[in-house]
Design an enzyme around this catalytic site. Sequence first.
Site, PDB file in Angstrom:
ATOM      1  N   LYS A  78       0.848  -1.193   0.000  1.00 53.91           N
ATOM      2  CA  LYS A  78       0.000   0.000   0.000  1.00 53.91           C
ATOM      3  C   LYS A  78       0.883   1.243   0.000  1.00 53.91           C
ATOM      4  O   LYS A  78       1.881   1.290   0.721  1.00 53.91           O
ATOM      5  CB  LYS A  78      -0.904  -0.025   1.241  1.00 53.91           C
ATOM      6  CG  LYS A  78      -1.962   1.066   1.296  1.00 53.91           C
ATOM      7  CD  LYS A  78      -2.837   0.897   2.532  1.00 53.91           C
ATOM      8  CE  LYS A  78      -3.942   1.932   2.611  1.00 53.91           C
ATOM      9  NZ  LYS A  78      -4.786   1.740   3.821  1.00 53.91           N
ATOM     10  N   SER A 123      -9.715   1.688   2.815  1.00 55.58           N
ATOM     11  CA  SER A 123      -8.836   2.442   1.960  1.00 55.58           C
ATOM     12  C   SER A 123      -7.780   1.590   1.235  1.00 55.58           C
ATOM     13  O   SER A 123      -7.207   2.064   0.251  1.00 55.58           O
ATOM     14  CB  SER A 123      -8.121   3.529   2.778  1.00 55.58           C
ATOM     15  OG  SER A 123      -7.268   2.950   3.740  1.00 55.58           O
ATOM     16  N   SER A 152      -9.928  -0.558   7.028  1.00 51.42           N
ATOM     17  CA  SER A 152      -9.294  -0.354   5.725  1.00 51.42           C
ATOM     18  C   SER A 152      -8.544  -1.560   5.150  1.00 51.42           C
ATOM     19  O   SER A 152      -8.151  -1.536   3.996  1.00 51.42           O
ATOM     20  CB  SER A 152      -8.336   0.836   5.782  1.00 51.42           C
ATOM     21  OG  SER A 152      -9.048   2.030   5.667  1.00 51.42           O
TER      22      SER A 152
END
Lengths: 95, 486
Positions: B78, B153, B177
């Site tokens: 990420k 996210s 997330s």
Amino acid sequence: MKITHDEVMYVASLARLDLHEDDVEMFAEQIGKILEHVDTLGNVNTDGVEPATHAISLSNAFRNDDKKEHANREAALSNAPEQEDGAFIVPKIIE
Amino acid sequence: MELSELTIHKAHELLKQKKISSLELTMALLERIDACDEKIGAYISIAGEKAIDQAKIADEAIAKGNISPLTGIPVSIKDLICTKGIRTTCASKMLENFVPFYDAFVIKKLKKENAVILGKVNMDEFAMGSSTENSSIKITHNPWDLSRIPGGSSGGSAASVAADLCLASLGSDTGGSIRQPASHCGVVGIKPTYGRVSRFGLIAFASSLDQIGPLTKDVTDSAIMMNAVSGYDRNDSTSVSVDVPDYTSFCKKGLNGLRVGIPKEFHSYKGLDPEVDLAVKNAVKTLEDLGALSVEISLPHTEYTVAAYYVIAPAEASSNLARYDGVKYGFRDMDKKTLIEMYKGTRSQGFGDEVKRRIILGTYVLSAGYYDAYYRKASQVRALITEDFKKAFKKCDVILSPVAPTPAFTIGEKADDPLTMYLSDIFTLSANLAGIPGMSLPCGFSKSGLPIGLQIMGMHFNEEKIFKTAFNFEQATEFHNKKPMR
């Protein structure tokens, strides 16, 4: 409304944000709705409840004050938008 | 089976037996990214050359007999976890050109095992969002239905795992997330106990809630990744010094006597999609058939979770994001002549709307006159929510619930309505507030073919029971073997 136009402007300026007029209206409405929902917290009896500031109980993390390697200056400055002579450059602060 | 479809543990066997090389595996993944990522949009940066170099180093290590479970395994990261020499944008204009000069603790751990980093994947800007639509860089599509969001996210992480654009990914979870995108993309995602994994080098959103964790194709892979990234780090003062067990050792059969708690409040939640409700109820039945005992439990403060979270998280964010001032790194508005104007110009142009909204909300709830009514009150409710879990875990070993109230929604559907988006985080936020671990794993599909996730939560530092439950469920079901159209 839960939060006024002026309050949004004021808080944004505290947070160093400039907002367009249209955005102030949008944020006031959206944040107002969120704060109305947040107000439901008032229904919870929290008398005598110690606030939780962390998810797990932690004690202070100390370490010995030993000399060790740190990032070198060049690396630390490598992402600076403006730099000179090993220092960060900012707009003039004092006239 | 194509190489890109492999799980970590299958690839590891093949690497160990020298049937494949890490270079072949890495090239297969890079080729697949090249061919398919245009339609998925998972990657922000592809580190092709570096990945090939790492793969060669891994192959040399393997040739010398030096192989650990992640040696030569290609992963995605990420884009808010710092990677030395690889751009780390946080999906924000503010950090669009930021190249960290150090590795996050978890990246050091992966490199120590000679894992291969393929690149950095998309997310909501500064991890604020549930759909990855708040990225300032690009939109990511759900591999199961390209018109839908991948969740957020960590949407790029989940989509890259589901679409076989990596073998596994590292994401972060502040309010769901990791778990919610894992649920929407049909992969396994775990948010470890707060303090289990060092946050050093993780770009901060809400420091008392943030935690790094893996997204993987199955439960065994999740355990392998957890083994690699867990552990104490003196550079994170909230990192906890407790022994890290071998999580793969809990991936074995046998659930007899395991008590699974079903929170009565969760299933009476009004916005719960009937298909999700049914999939979760069927999962409970499956576990009962395997020897688990279900017990009803109560988490009485559930209805206040969203309210408490959306005071605490924005408050912490408003403080954390004060560091983006255009001086040390990141974007700067070069046109402004005074310092204050420069700060304002930089932050107004560098941050997107969702980030601004949370900074304003957070600054407001912390401002003079409102602190007690909002932040202190929310922190007290947080203490009560944590207490609810402690009481509940006296009656059960793990708690089961849905992850998201509905399957993945369509791109643009909720983009203009922040409160509705926030309310859909109801099932995942409480684990962050209480600091407990939670996993999402595939437990069904909607009629339209969208994945549905089951959440398994455990007590602090009790990931082992989550792994045991999840592994047994996975062995008894076929959901994890189903793949989106390639």
